[in-house]
Enzyme design. Structure first.
Site, PDB file in Angstrom:
ATOM      1  N   ILE A 299       0.955  -1.234   0.067  1.00 16.10           N
ATOM      2  CA  ILE A 299      -0.051  -0.095   0.019  1.00 16.10           C
ATOM      3  C   ILE A 299       0.950   1.384  -0.356  1.00 16.10           C
ATOM      4  O   ILE A 299       0.922   1.972   0.967  1.00 16.10           O
ATOM      5  CB  ILE A 299      -1.002  -0.042   1.029  1.00 16.10           C
ATOM      6  CG1 ILE A 299      -0.261  -0.237   2.334  1.00 16.10           C
ATOM      7  CG2 ILE A 299      -2.092  -0.891   0.951  1.00 16.10           C
ATOM      8  CD1 ILE A 299      -0.876   0.243   3.802  1.00 16.10           C
ATOM      9  N   PRO A 300       1.523   1.633  -1.328  1.00 13.78           N
ATOM     10  CA  PRO A 300       2.344   2.721  -1.020  1.00 13.78           C
ATOM     11  C   PRO A 300       1.735   3.971  -0.783  1.00 13.78           C
ATOM     12  O   PRO A 300       0.514   4.001  -1.513  1.00 13.78           O
ATOM     13  CB  PRO A 300       3.055   2.718  -2.562  1.00 13.78           C
ATOM     14  CG  PRO A 300       2.455   1.424  -3.162  1.00 13.78           C
ATOM     15  CD  PRO A 300       1.622   0.905  -2.337  1.00 13.78           C
ATOM     16  N   HIS A 301       2.085   4.934   0.023  1.00 14.93           N
ATOM     17  CA  HIS A 301       1.396   5.992   0.147  1.00 14.93           C
ATOM     18  C   HIS A 301       2.528   7.180   0.828  1.00 14.93           C
ATOM     19  O   HIS A 301       3.690   6.749   1.117  1.00 14.93           O
ATOM     20  CB  HIS A 301       0.120   6.028   1.257  1.00 14.93           C
ATOM     21  CG  HIS A 301       0.860   5.369   2.582  1.00 14.93           C
ATOM     22  ND1 HIS A 301       1.104   4.044   2.827  1.00 14.93           N
ATOM     23  CD2 HIS A 301       1.035   5.847   3.788  1.00 14.93           C
ATOM     24  CE1 HIS A 301       1.618   3.557   4.041  1.00 14.93           C
ATOM     25  NE2 HIS A 301       1.468   4.752   4.641  1.00 14.93           N
ATOM     26  N   GLY A 302       2.264   8.341   0.862  1.00 14.76           N
ATOM     27  CA  GLY A 302       3.057   9.360   1.450  1.00 14.76           C
ATOM     28  C   GLY A 302       3.210   9.484   2.865  1.00 14.76           C
ATOM     29  O   GLY A 302       2.769   8.770   3.518  1.00 14.76           O
TER      30      GLY A 302
END
Length: 160
Positions: free
Chosen positions: A63-66
């Site tokens: 879950i790539p996120h900032g």
């Protein structure tokens, strides 16, 4: 009014390939930019997040996120799904074949939180539920079309 359950993906890309986890994150970030959900600097923040803590959840899903600080680059809360059927070696050494990239934390003009931003918790909850069922997790990783991805993420609501 906030829609019940996890939000629908803004975009789904199936059958992609990536040279590694950094390329996969770039593809997810560019898709968030292309859909108008985030500004370009959000992509660098996604890489920063990955350096500090892997976004690989297990069962072939990340879950790539900032970062928290990168919320200022979020124009609207959204998620995109990118499938890598051949797998990608992730930052923790695990194999990832599906990325659900999240942009959350946008603010409305009056400064209050974007209601859809709170829904990213619904996405994480739905993913966790799907991943606890090996058959559902496999179906999500191997989804042949956008409708299957959407159905699986929303199937959690039917279980409640």
């Amino acid at each position: 009014m906030v829609e019940a359950g996890p939000p629908r993906p803004l975009a789904v890309r199936l059958g992609r390939a990536a040279a590694g986890f950094a390329d996969a994150i770039d593809q997810c970030g560019r898709l968030l930019v292309e859909t108008g959900a985030v500004e370009e600097p959000y992509i660098a923040a996604m890489h920063e997040r990955e350096r500090s803590l892997t976004t690989h959840l297990g069962e072939g899903v990340a879950i790539p996120h900032g970062t928290t600080e990168s919320r200022r680059f979020v124009r609207r809360s959204a998620l995109v799904v990118v499938q890598f059927p051949d797998g990608v070696r992730w930052s923790d050494g695990g194999a990832v074949s599906l990325c659900v990239a999240i942009a959350a934390g946008a603010r409305r003009a009056d400064g209050s939180p974007d209601a859809a931003g709170a829904q990213h918790l619904g996405v994480l909850s739905a993913l966790a539920t799907v991943l606890m069922d090996p058959a559902r997790a496999r179906e999500l990783r191997e989804a042949p079309d956008e409708a299957t991805v959407d159905r699986l993420l929303r199937s959690v609501e039917e279980d409640r």
